[in-house]
Design a protein around this motif. Structure first.
Motif, PDB file in Angstrom:
ATOM      1  N   SER A  20     -10.613  32.856  24.642  1.00 45.36           N
ATOM      2  CA  SER A  20     -10.222  31.619  23.969  1.00 45.36           C
ATOM      3  C   SER A  20      -9.543  30.659  24.938  1.00 45.36           C
ATOM      4  O   SER A  20      -9.749  29.442  24.865  1.00 45.36           O
ATOM      5  CB  SER A  20      -9.281  31.916  22.800  1.00 45.36           C
ATOM      6  OG  SER A  20      -9.953  32.627  21.791  1.00 45.36           O
ATOM      7  N   THR A  21      -8.754  31.195  25.858  1.00 45.67           N
ATOM      8  CA  THR A  21      -8.104  30.365  26.865  1.00 45.67           C
ATOM      9  C   THR A  21      -9.143  29.685  27.744  1.00 45.67           C
ATOM     10  O   THR A  21      -9.064  28.478  28.017  1.00 45.67           O
ATOM     11  CB  THR A  21      -7.156  31.207  27.742  1.00 45.67           C
ATOM     12  OG1 THR A  21      -6.160  31.800  26.910  1.00 45.67           O
ATOM     13  CG2 THR A  21      -6.491  30.361  28.813  1.00 45.67           C
ATOM     14  N   ALA A  22     -10.138  30.438  28.186  1.00 48.49           N
ATOM     15  CA  ALA A  22     -11.188  29.874  29.036  1.00 48.49           C
ATOM     16  C   ALA A  22     -11.978  28.802  28.294  1.00 48.49           C
ATOM     17  O   ALA A  22     -12.270  27.730  28.845  1.00 48.49           O
ATOM     18  CB  ALA A  22     -12.119  30.980  29.516  1.00 48.49           C
ATOM     19  N   SER A  23     -12.295  29.066  27.042  1.00 49.97           N
ATOM     20  CA  SER A  23     -13.031  28.098  26.238  1.00 49.97           C
ATOM     21  C   SER A  23     -12.205  26.835  26.019  1.00 49.97           C
ATOM     22  O   SER A  23     -12.721  25.713  26.099  1.00 49.97           O
ATOM     23  CB  SER A  23     -13.420  28.724  24.899  1.00 49.97           C
ATOM     24  OG  SER A  23     -14.145  27.805  24.111  1.00 49.97           O
ATOM     25  N   LYS A  24     -10.921  27.017  25.759  1.00 50.21           N
ATOM     26  CA  LYS A  24     -10.027  25.871  25.557  1.00 50.21           C
ATOM     27  C   LYS A  24     -10.001  24.985  26.797  1.00 50.21           C
ATOM     28  O   LYS A  24     -10.126  23.760  26.705  1.00 50.21           O
ATOM     29  CB  LYS A  24      -8.613  26.364  25.235  1.00 50.21           C
ATOM     30  CG  LYS A  24      -7.587  25.252  25.086  1.00 50.21           C
ATOM     31  CD  LYS A  24      -6.179  25.805  24.946  1.00 50.21           C
ATOM     32  CE  LYS A  24      -5.698  26.251  26.296  1.00 50.21           C
ATOM     33  NZ  LYS A  24      -4.309  26.689  26.350  1.00 50.21           N
ATOM     34  N   GLU A  25      -9.872  25.602  27.959  1.00 50.93           N
ATOM     35  CA  GLU A  25      -9.809  24.835  29.207  1.00 50.93           C
ATOM     36  C   GLU A  25     -11.132  24.113  29.479  1.00 50.93           C
ATOM     37  O   GLU A  25     -11.136  22.962  29.921  1.00 50.93           O
ATOM     38  CB  GLU A  25      -9.436  25.743  30.382  1.00 50.93           C
ATOM     39  CG  GLU A  25      -8.019  26.273  30.308  1.00 50.93           C
ATOM     40  CD  GLU A  25      -6.958  25.178  30.268  1.00 50.93           C
ATOM     41  OE1 GLU A  25      -7.109  24.164  30.976  1.00 50.93           O
ATOM     42  OE2 GLU A  25      -5.984  25.332  29.508  1.00 50.93           O
ATOM     43  N   ALA A  26     -12.237  24.776  29.215  1.00 49.60           N
ATOM     44  CA  ALA A  26     -13.543  24.140  29.410  1.00 49.60           C
ATOM     45  C   ALA A  26     -13.698  22.940  28.480  1.00 49.60           C
ATOM     46  O   ALA A  26     -14.172  21.867  28.906  1.00 49.60           O
ATOM     47  CB  ALA A  26     -14.668  25.143  29.174  1.00 49.60           C
ATOM     48  N   ASN A  27     -13.289  23.102  27.235  1.00 54.50           N
ATOM     49  CA  ASN A  27     -13.379  21.996  26.287  1.00 54.50           C
ATOM     50  C   ASN A  27     -12.446  20.855  26.664  1.00 54.50           C
ATOM     51  O   ASN A  27     -12.787  19.680  26.489  1.00 54.50           O
ATOM     52  CB  ASN A  27     -13.092  22.479  24.862  1.00 54.50           C
ATOM     53  CG  ASN A  27     -14.292  23.162  24.251  1.00 54.50           C
ATOM     54  OD1 ASN A  27     -15.416  22.724  24.404  1.00 54.50           O
ATOM     55  ND2 ASN A  27     -14.043  24.258  23.561  1.00 54.50           N
ATOM     56  N   LYS A  28     -11.277  21.171  27.181  1.00 60.02           N
ATOM     57  CA  LYS A  28     -10.360  20.117  27.634  1.00 60.02           C
ATOM     58  C   LYS A  28     -10.989  19.307  28.756  1.00 60.02           C
ATOM     59  O   LYS A  28     -10.855  18.081  28.779  1.00 60.02           O
ATOM     60  CB  LYS A  28      -9.037  20.731  28.108  1.00 60.02           C
ATOM     61  CG  LYS A  28      -8.107  21.114  26.984  1.00 60.02           C
ATOM     62  CD  LYS A  28      -6.874  21.870  27.426  1.00 60.02           C
ATOM     63  CE  LYS A  28      -6.097  21.274  28.545  1.00 60.02           C
ATOM     64  NZ  LYS A  28      -4.876  22.046  28.862  1.00 60.02           N
ATOM     65  N   ASN A  29     -11.676  19.992  29.658  1.00 61.45           N
ATOM     66  CA  ASN A  29     -12.327  19.290  30.764  1.00 61.45           C
ATOM     67  C   ASN A  29     -13.441  18.377  30.267  1.00 61.45           C
ATOM     68  O   ASN A  29     -13.603  17.259  30.764  1.00 61.45           O
ATOM     69  CB  ASN A  29     -12.857  20.283  31.802  1.00 61.45           C
ATOM     70  CG  ASN A  29     -11.736  20.916  32.591  1.00 61.45           C
ATOM     71  OD1 ASN A  29     -10.666  20.353  32.730  1.00 61.45           O
ATOM     72  ND2 ASN A  29     -11.976  22.116  33.090  1.00 61.45           N
ATOM     73  N   VAL A  30     -14.215  18.826  29.304  1.00 60.07           N
ATOM     74  CA  VAL A  30     -15.272  17.991  28.728  1.00 60.07           C
ATOM     75  C   VAL A  30     -14.649  16.785  28.025  1.00 60.07           C
ATOM     76  O   VAL A  30     -15.136  15.658  28.147  1.00 60.07           O
ATOM     77  CB  VAL A  30     -16.168  18.791  27.752  1.00 60.07           C
ATOM     78  CG1 VAL A  30     -17.129  17.880  27.006  1.00 60.07           C
ATOM     79  CG2 VAL A  30     -16.947  19.871  28.510  1.00 60.07           C
ATOM     80  N   ALA A  31     -13.557  17.012  27.304  1.00 58.65           N
ATOM     81  CA  ALA A  31     -12.901  15.914  26.580  1.00 58.65           C
ATOM     82  C   ALA A  31     -12.380  14.838  27.524  1.00 58.65           C
ATOM     83  O   ALA A  31     -12.325  13.662  27.162  1.00 58.65           O
ATOM     84  CB  ALA A  31     -11.759  16.464  25.729  1.00 58.65           C
ATOM     85  N   LYS A  32     -12.032  15.228  28.736  1.00 57.84           N
ATOM     86  CA  LYS A  32     -11.526  14.279  29.724  1.00 57.84           C
ATOM     87  C   LYS A  32     -12.633  13.626  30.560  1.00 57.84           C
ATOM     88  O   LYS A  32     -12.358  12.690  31.297  1.00 57.84           O
ATOM     89  CB  LYS A  32     -10.560  14.991  30.681  1.00 57.84           C
ATOM     90  CG  LYS A  32      -9.301  15.478  30.022  1.00 57.84           C
ATOM     91  CD  LYS A  32      -8.455  16.229  31.036  1.00 57.84           C
ATOM     92  CE  LYS A  32      -7.226  16.850  30.410  1.00 57.84           C
ATOM     93  NZ  LYS A  32      -6.450  17.611  31.394  1.00 57.84           N
ATOM     94  N   ASP A  33     -13.848  14.121  30.445  1.00 56.58           N
ATOM     95  CA  ASP A  33     -14.964  13.659  31.274  1.00 56.58           C
ATOM     96  C   ASP A  33     -15.438  12.278  30.805  1.00 56.58           C
ATOM     97  O   ASP A  33     -16.030  12.140  29.743  1.00 56.58           O
ATOM     98  CB  ASP A  33     -16.113  14.660  31.201  1.00 56.58           C
ATOM     99  CG  ASP A  33     -17.271  14.307  32.115  1.00 56.58           C
ATOM    100  OD1 ASP A  33     -17.195  13.288  32.831  1.00 56.58           O
ATOM    101  OD2 ASP A  33     -18.262  15.056  32.106  1.00 56.58           O
ATOM    102  N   SER A  34     -15.198  11.276  31.616  1.00 55.35           N
ATOM    103  CA  SER A  34     -15.574   9.911  31.231  1.00 55.35           C
ATOM    104  C   SER A  34     -17.086   9.704  31.241  1.00 55.35           C
ATOM    105  O   SER A  34     -17.573   8.716  30.678  1.00 55.35           O
ATOM    106  CB  SER A  34     -14.896   8.898  32.158  1.00 55.35           C
ATOM    107  OG  SER A  34     -15.292   9.106  33.498  1.00 55.35           O
ATOM    108  N   ASP A  35     -17.833  10.613  31.841  1.00 51.40           N
ATOM    109  CA  ASP A  35     -19.293  10.501  31.854  1.00 51.40           C
ATOM    110  C   ASP A  35     -19.923  11.045  30.566  1.00 51.40           C
ATOM    111  O   ASP A  35     -21.079  10.751  30.279  1.00 51.40           O
ATOM    112  CB  ASP A  35     -19.885  11.250  33.056  1.00 51.40           C
ATOM    113  CG  ASP A  35     -19.534  10.584  34.379  1.00 51.40           C
ATOM    114  OD1 ASP A  35     -19.322   9.353  34.379  1.00 51.40           O
ATOM    115  OD2 ASP A  35     -19.464  11.297  35.392  1.00 51.40           O
ATOM    116  N   ALA A  36     -19.166  11.797  29.801  1.00 50.56           N
ATOM    117  CA  ALA A  36     -19.673  12.358  28.541  1.00 50.56           C
ATOM    118  C   ALA A  36     -19.601  11.295  27.449  1.00 50.56           C
ATOM    119  O   ALA A  36     -18.766  10.384  27.500  1.00 50.56           O
ATOM    120  CB  ALA A  36     -18.860  13.583  28.146  1.00 50.56           C
TER     121      ALA A  36
END
Length: 71
Positions: A20-36
């Motif tokens: 869950s920690t790994a998934s949370k961090e991955a999702n945080k990175n996607v949420a911050k990705d201005s290209d998404a």
């Protein structure tokens, strides 16, 4: 026998918490990705919040099983 069961449950909950920690961090990175796209970023932020709840739940359960295994 209960000690072994509690130890196994502790390990299982610890692994699930780490996932869950790994998934949370991955999702945080996607949420911050201005290209998404905005929709993708919003969904990732929502998923990250859910992962954080899962992470905390698994960690609390792991702590309970760890303490139970000591006794």
């Amino acid at each position: 026998m209960d000690t072994i069961k509690n130890a196994a449950n502790y390990v299982q909950e610890s692994i699930q918490g780490a996932g869950s920690t790994a998934s949370k961090e991955a999702n945080k990175n996607v949420a911050k990705d201005s290209d998404a796209s905005l929709g993708t970023r919003a969904q990732a932020a929502f998923d990250s919040a859910g992962d954080k709840v899962d992470e905390q739940t698994h960690n609390r359960k792991a702590d309970v099983h760890k303490e139970a295994a000591k006794h």
